[in-house]
Design an enzyme around this catalytic site. Sequence first.
Site, PDB file in Angstrom:
ATOM      1  N   THR A 155       0.836  -1.194   0.000  1.00 22.61           N
ATOM      2  CA  THR A 155       0.000   0.000   0.000  1.00 22.61           C
ATOM      3  C   THR A 155       0.872   1.245   0.000  1.00 22.61           C
ATOM      4  OG1 THR A 155      -1.932   1.029   1.043  1.00 22.61           O
ATOM      5  CG2 THR A 155      -0.259   0.096   2.530  1.00 22.61           C
ATOM      6  N   LYS A 162       3.489   1.485  -3.856  1.00 23.20           N
ATOM      7  CA  LYS A 162       2.912   0.738  -4.974  1.00 23.20           C
ATOM      8  C   LYS A 162       3.683   0.905  -6.281  1.00 23.20           C
ATOM      9  CE  LYS A 162      -1.858   0.513  -3.323  1.00 23.20           C
ATOM     10  NZ  LYS A 162      -3.277   0.742  -3.672  1.00 23.20           N
ATOM     11  N   ASN A 177       0.195  -3.815  -6.167  1.00 24.12           N
ATOM     12  CA  ASN A 177      -0.325  -3.895  -4.799  1.00 24.12           C
ATOM     13  C   ASN A 177      -0.299  -5.322  -4.247  1.00 24.12           C
ATOM     14  OD1 ASN A 177      -2.726  -4.731  -6.387  1.00 24.12           O
ATOM     15  ND2 ASN A 177      -3.777  -4.639  -4.404  1.00 24.12           N
ATOM     16  N   ASP A 228      -6.089  -4.078  -7.359  1.00 28.99           N
ATOM     17  CA  ASP A 228      -6.926  -2.905  -7.125  1.00 28.99           C
ATOM     18  C   ASP A 228      -7.911  -2.712  -8.270  1.00 28.99           C
ATOM     19  OD1 ASP A 228      -5.861  -2.116  -4.672  1.00 28.99           O
ATOM     20  OD2 ASP A 228      -4.312  -0.869  -5.595  1.00 28.99           O
ATOM     21  N   GLY A 273      -9.712  13.472  -9.565  1.00 32.81           N
ATOM     22  CA  GLY A 273      -8.380  13.278  -9.022  1.00 32.81           C
ATOM     23  C   GLY A 273      -7.520  12.463  -9.960  1.00 32.81           C
ATOM     24  N   GLY A 277      -2.263   8.174  -7.660  1.00 30.44           N
ATOM     25  CA  GLY A 277      -1.977   6.773  -7.955  1.00 30.44           C
ATOM     26  C   GLY A 277      -3.226   5.916  -8.067  1.00 30.44           C
ATOM     27  N   TYR A 320     -13.692   5.070   2.705  1.00 34.38           N
ATOM     28  CA  TYR A 320     -14.698   4.327   3.471  1.00 34.38           C
ATOM     29  C   TYR A 320     -14.740   4.747   4.941  1.00 34.38           C
ATOM     30  CZ  TYR A 320     -10.548   1.421   4.346  1.00 34.38           C
ATOM     31  OH  TYR A 320      -9.284   0.980   4.649  1.00 34.38           O
ATOM     32  N   GLY A 371     -15.441   2.743  -0.772  1.00 38.44           N
ATOM     33  CA  GLY A 371     -14.177   2.050  -0.973  1.00 38.44           C
ATOM     34  C   GLY A 371     -14.002   0.780  -0.167  1.00 38.44           C
TER      35      GLY A 371
END
Length: 301
Positions: free
Chosen positions: A71, A75, A96, A112, A136, A139, A242, A263
């Site tokens: 994470t 990554k 990941n 992911d 956005g 990454g 989340y 998420g």
Amino acid sequence: MTSPGTIGASTGLVGLLGDPVHHSLSPAMHNAALQAMGLDWVFLALPTPADQLGSVTQGLEAIGCRGLNVTIPHKQTVAGLCRELSPLAQRVGAVNVLVPHAEGGWFGTNTDVEGFYSPLQEAESDWSERRALVLGCGGSARAVVAGLTELGCTRIQIAGRRQTVLEDVMAACGSWSPQLETLLWSDDEILNDALEHSDVVVNTTPVGMASPSKPEAAEASPLSTHQIDRLKPGSWMVDIIYTPRPTRLLQLAAAQGCQTLDGLEMLVRQGAAALRLWSGRQDVPVEIMREAALAQLTPQA
């Protein structure tokens, strides 16, 4: 083999590399799944400073680690430490998941992308002729663009605040996502048009993410109420955050008549995909992983 839930000399190790990792839900959801599967493994969060990443991955390989999640902030960097990368990881430019390579070292891949698109694909099977907007361009946005491409969206727009960063994303993703276009967040007219015509909008920014030290952040939204009013009722709003559940953005979108997804499901699905790769088994208990993650988020009475 030790009994389920205990750790012994034969217990295998899987884990998470990142900095920080103390907040991660991964140990709870993975250890619940490992116990349900009867695997004599344990999953640990392993705080890894950037300057120690190479040493840590080499050391874990040497002791027979069965697999790793990776994470923030590693990554992209960890991709250069892998013996081999999956085609998907090469395209996205981020890894990941690490799996032991048969010839030594690590095989790097990316779950992911699957974690993002699989719940949307289950909700609606046909995404062709759909338009998407990504908020956005960090990454996480690259994995989201890959997921939207995998779904078959006809047009994908990505909104960012800096032209140079948008150009970098286009250079990295444009060759494998010909549907991709960029727009400046500050261009209200173009952004409003994108919001009005998008079938799915995905927030990949950290705006609205709360933490124990910044609970007030939960009141923020990357989109204003005026911009939310532009959304089509029935369209999807996805927030990769989340905490809290739901975020302010998802609350506003739901009031506008949008379908919402946060998420947590992405986290669970990418973790389940990783566990399938590490174990070679397809019977990964996704529901148990979800329940364990939710339990960590729910304050105890």
